[in-house]
Design a protein around this motif. Sequence first.
Motif: not given
Length: 742
Positions: A155-158, A178-184, A409-416, A441-450
């Motif tokens: 998800l972008t920050s648009r 958990n492969n969910v990440d955002n523009a941060a 909304c990140t691959a490495t943390t849950f809400p809060g 989960g996979l971070t943004c860069g890891d997603m593209l690598d995968a």
Amino acid sequence: MKLRGFNPATWVSLVPNGLGHVKPNHYGEIVRTIWENRDNLGAAWRILRDGVCDGCALGTTGLRDFTMDGIHLCTVRLNLLRLNTMPPLDIRRLDDVAGLRALNGRQLRALGRLPFPMIRRRGDAGFRRITWDQALDLIADRIRATDPQRVAFYLTSRGLTNETYYVAQKAARFLGTNNVDNAARLCHAPSTTAMKQTLGVAASTCSYRDWIGADALVFIGSDTPNNQPVTTRYLYYAKQQGTRIFVVNPYREPGLERYWVPSVFESALFGTRLADRFFQIHTGGDIAFLNGTLRHLIENDWIDHAFVAAHTSGFAQVKAHLETQSWDLLERASGASREDMRAFAAILAQAKSAVFVWSMGVTQHEYGVENVKAILNLALARGFIGREFCGVMPIRGHSGVQGGGEMGCTATTFPGGRPVNEEQAHWLSAQWGFDVPAWKGLTCGDMLDAAHAGEIDVFYAAGGNFLDTLPDPEYIRAALARPSLRVHQDIILTSQMLVDPADTVILLPAATRYEQRDGGTETSTEREIIFSPSIVPPPAEARSEWEIFMQLAERVAPERAHLIHFESGQRIRDEIARIVPEYDGIQHLRRAGDHVQWGGRILCRDGAFATPDGRAVMTPLTPPDASLPEGAFLLRTRRGKQFNSLIHGERDPLNGARRDDVLINPDDAAALGVREGDLVVIRSETGAMQARVKYAPMKPRNVQVHWPEGNVLIAPNRRDAGSGVPAYKAIVTVQRWDCEEK
């Protein structure tokens, strides 16, 4: 706040409104915005009057902010307005993508809003219209047919709202991934990581109000007049209150040197000199410069010993480690002299209060986390955290990213901000009523690598354009071409949508935050959670983004649909308040103007840190290797007249640079035998680009080019190990173009 009268000592010029100077034409921008939105002026006005800005993360409610009286309006917001008022595009333009590939980003978005779900199969020349039921069923079938670890959401920050981020990450976990990440992940992820580890909180510890009245306001690797223009108004009034402004950066940013603030009569007429002093360092020289500053503080007994002893740990280890670093090393690595570091230390020693502000110049390195920790070490050593007019602020360039991370909304943390582990997954499972995966989960860069490695089957992107935002566009193009299903949920057409599908590409038309059913909220840099009401209807068949994620999840697992269903945005906010304790109060935001600041004006007040033992952690840091091959330069990418990757002008009004210019010190240019305006070729280990020489007050041996044009020079696999942010820099050579084979 008592204001002083005119102060000629701060004036830039007696020439009214800076005529003849290189500067933004704010009043011209207003006229242009009116003209661009002339076919929908009513909607444009309602969005400005009642909406929360979808630009940077300063935060507004309509035309007001929470820092000062008066109108809050900037060119960034005006430039983005047309995205919310333009009519739908003619879908016949999508019949053949070949012609669209000749258009740049500005031309693609000028075609209009995405109106209907569209599909393109392998071998098709273009897209054809399908129904929402067909689109959601096809995506759901593909997700059911694959391993959740081979599904990825980005998800972008648009202009995305907290509600969208929350539902998206919950839907991903509902689907087993958990492969969910955002523009941060592309900007302030190092700030989040470093601050959480050091202070126990991952957000600004102070408010914008603390800028106005602080003794010292320090900007490190940040160009707020470009990326957050309204801050110049805060800076004007801060100087009125006696605040001194200091900048640590390789480039003497013209916007921080002087600015004509359009909403302040004195400044609009005569301009305002902002920065009191620049400290120019090498790209990546932050740790060495800040370590040298801290060493001076220690050697001159300028430390706040009471604060350090009562509220921190690790100071003795930091002191011992600094003693192993010679001044020669610190000078060579930083690009600054020992005397410069002492001067900066003396400024901090004399200041009774200070706020440190930083951005991409600090975070987008292989050692971004360590860069941020170096700033935190300095602030802690002087006790500049936990009280008014003091603090550390990773200033956000986008209105969604602060809330995106806090919504989980990140691959490495849950809400809060809860870590992804068995304990927290078990707790969330009990709250939500379904099993939540515990694997990271996979971070943004890891997603593209995968994806590049053929390990992703379904790639779902809400907004963004990886071809413009990530290093090495050809690598990214190859990665996007490999998932069997690619989904682009967006409001406009982008170049990444035109990448040929391995099997299928689906476009889903999204509503903007001003069209979101039941309104939505944004979280600003200073932690203000602000309600933005539904203002205008979405075009054609565009849907609210949280509803799209929810409806997709319901189709994947209809037998469990009740566990992911929300009747309204209000129900989402109710759940956020329950799952994320810091956000208690969001459930009461219902009307335009409603807001609540989580944590209050100051976090870590009186040295009470949110770490396990209540103490902030000071970290021993080693400067990175600063050696450069003979004749090479350190290159850094920069922003111009743009918002994220949306380019709004071919010329930067703050420094006059064009999109194809390379900013270079005149002495470096002379050594290369080139003059201003000459064509050169810039080469890195990854690629090459043609550029035109533009003289700039740049630290020698450093050059800058615009982003995303310069991404061809950036290696795709160089990322910060602690946060995954890409390093948007490279070691390059610069040669005259006529030295190349034609």
